[in-house]
Write an enzyme that holds these catalytic residues in place. Structure first.
Site, PDB file in Angstrom:
ATOM      1  N   SER A   1       9.206   2.892   4.880  1.00  0.00           N
ATOM      2  CA  SER A   1       9.874   3.775   3.932  1.00  0.00           C
ATOM      3  C   SER A   1       9.445   3.456   2.518  1.00  0.00           C
ATOM      4  CB  SER A   1      11.392   3.694   4.068  1.00  0.00           C
ATOM      5  OG  SER A   1      12.013   4.533   3.128  1.00  0.00           O
TER       6      SER A   1
ATOM      7  N   HIS B   1       4.885  -7.328  -0.162  1.00  0.00           N
ATOM      8  CA  HIS B   1       4.530  -8.614  -0.755  1.00  0.00           C
ATOM      9  C   HIS B   1       5.167  -8.795  -2.133  1.00  0.00           C
ATOM     10  CE1 HIS B   1       1.191  -9.577   2.193  1.00  0.00           C
ATOM     11  NE2 HIS B   1       1.462  -8.311   2.464  1.00  0.00           N
TER      12      HIS B   1
ATOM     13  N   ASP C   1       0.865  -1.178   0.000  1.00  0.00           N
ATOM     14  CA  ASP C   1       0.000   0.000   0.000  1.00  0.00           C
ATOM     15  C   ASP C   1       0.901   1.226   0.000  1.00  0.00           C
ATOM     16  OD1 ASP C   1      -2.026  -1.828   0.369  1.00  0.00           O
ATOM     17  OD2 ASP C   1      -2.861  -0.877   2.158  1.00  0.00           O
TER      18      ASP C   1
END
Length: 283
Positions: free
Chosen positions: A250, A152, A96
């Site tokens: 980050s 992921h 995200d």
């Protein structure tokens, strides 16, 4: 840009060089790892309030149930909240966040911001391991404090090497991207390299100031050593599988070889993405 705005930017950049980056990050890391009930509750509450964290999508919706701030920050999401694009030709977002930059690697250089770039060789930290990505494709995804902070797999592959590259810990944001030369190739990072049906793929987890740590499924939580550390692996991971996580987050940078993939045209700098969303496709 006004004189005041320009001065603020210059002072912010200069402060980055004056602050003891690693010492500050270690202090923050200790606070974030603390399981003291009063301290961790206060820190979680303050963070949740400031950034408007939505726990309704988290597997654990009660902020008081997390054993530490780190546990809260790397929280899992409920099943079904993020769906991984199942089309076999799709390349998906690893996290995200917001796209910082996306496009082609030109003459071995990765675009960072207007007037700034860095070499893929310096990013990877090893000329031989970086070679397959010359003239390839890249996407840089920035994870803000309010985002889900697990990273992921953008495509299925076998993890063959991890390379810890020590470095500085500049803050990562638009101001530093525009004003700190080679930002992502200077900050501490963990490089994950894969064999895939498309050839080589890399996912680079980049640290930043007050990032309390980086963890991968192959190495566990990274223990900074001050020297480059190469490890070999043979770990198959499917698209969408968890690869690692940030403790105070980050940036994740993904790299592919030349003429192997194409990014979806709707994506550009500052586009918002969610983990599992289709970002590109194979050629």
């Amino acid at each position: 840009m006004s004189f005041t705005s320009r001065l603020k930017k210059e002072l912010f950049i200069k402060a980055q060089n004056l602050v003891p980056q690693h010492q500050l990050s270690r202090v923050v890391g200790k606070v974030a790892a603390s399981e003291n009930p009063i301290l961790k509750a206060a820190v979680i509450h303050a963070f949740k309030t400031k950034y408007g964290i939505d726990l309704s999508i988290a597997e654990q919706g009660n902020a008081l149930k997390y054993k530490s701030f780190n546990d809260f920050f790397t929280r899992a999401l409920k099943d079904g909240v993020r769906l991984v694009d199942e089309n076999p030709d799709s390349i998906v977002s690893p996290a995200d966040g917001a796209i910082s930059q996306i496009g082609k690697i030109t003459a071995g250089e990765v675009f960072q911001a207007k007037g700034q770039s860095f070499s893929v060789e310096k990013l990877i930290g090893d000329p031989q391991l970086a070679q397959p990505f010359q003239e390839g494709e890249f996407a840089t995804v920035y994870l803000s404090p309010r985002d889900y902070h697990r990273v992921h797999m953008p495509f299925s592959g076998t993890l063959t090497e991890t390379l810890y590259v020590p470095g500085e810990l500049f803050s990562v944001n638009q101001v530093t991207a525009e004003n700190v030369p080679g930002l992502f190739a200077r900050n501490e990072r963990m490089v994950c390299l894969f064999d895939t049906e498309l050839g080589r793929m890399a996912v680079v987890l980049v640290g930043a100031m007050i990032v309390a740590g980086i963890e991968t499924v192959a190495t566990g939580k990274v223990k900074p050593s001050g020297r480059i550390e190469l490890q070999h692996h043979e770990l198959k991971l499917e698209k969408g599988a968890e690869l690692g996580r940030f403790y105070l987050g980050s940036t994740a940078i993904i790299l592919f070889e030349k003429d192997k993939i194409e990014w979806e045209k709707r994506f550009k700098a500052e586009s918002v993405v969610v983990m599992g969303e289709r970002m590109g496709h194979t050629l």
